[in-house]
Design a protein around this motif. Sequence first.
Motif, mmCIF file in Angstrom:
data_model
loop_
_atom_site.group_PDB
_atom_site.id
_atom_site.type_symbol
_atom_site.label_atom_id
_atom_site.label_comp_id
_atom_site.label_asym_id
_atom_site.label_seq_id
_atom_site.Cartn_x
_atom_site.Cartn_y
_atom_site.Cartn_z
ATOM 1 N N ALA A 12 -16.229 -30.726 3.181
ATOM 2 C CA ALA A 12 -16.611 -31.536 1.798
ATOM 3 C C ALA A 12 -17.928 -30.693 1.284
ATOM 4 O O ALA A 12 -17.949 -30.968 0.084
ATOM 5 C CB ALA A 12 -16.732 -33.026 2.202
ATOM 6 N N SER A 38 -21.947 -39.548 -3.377
ATOM 7 C CA SER A 38 -21.531 -40.444 -4.002
ATOM 8 C C SER A 38 -19.807 -40.820 -3.522
ATOM 9 O O SER A 38 -19.204 -41.804 -4.037
ATOM 10 C CB SER A 38 -21.495 -40.427 -5.717
ATOM 11 N N GLN A 39 -19.474 -39.624 -3.017
ATOM 12 C CA GLN A 39 -18.183 -39.900 -2.639
ATOM 13 C C GLN A 39 -17.748 -40.965 -1.647
ATOM 14 O O GLN A 39 -18.397 -40.929 -0.563
ATOM 15 C CB GLN A 39 -17.511 -38.468 -2.027
#
Length: 74
Positions: free
Chosen positions: A51, A73-74
């Motif tokens: 990620a 913010s994921q």
Amino acid sequence: MKKLLLAMGFSVVSMAASAAMVDFNTADADGNGAVTMEEAKAAMPDVSSDAVAAADSNGDGVLTVAEYEALASQ
């Protein structure tokens, strides 16, 4: 009354999630203006290396403020 309590509950959960996120300047441990893979993993231990790599949109090996904030913010 139930709607008010429900709304207050969501607010508390939202505030707790925001407080848990480490801001860019704190994550940038060496203060060079970029967050390395190691710094990102230290700031967000639950985020996978894949990620973090995917968040590095320009492929330079470090995260800019915008890249870091998008990842956070994921």
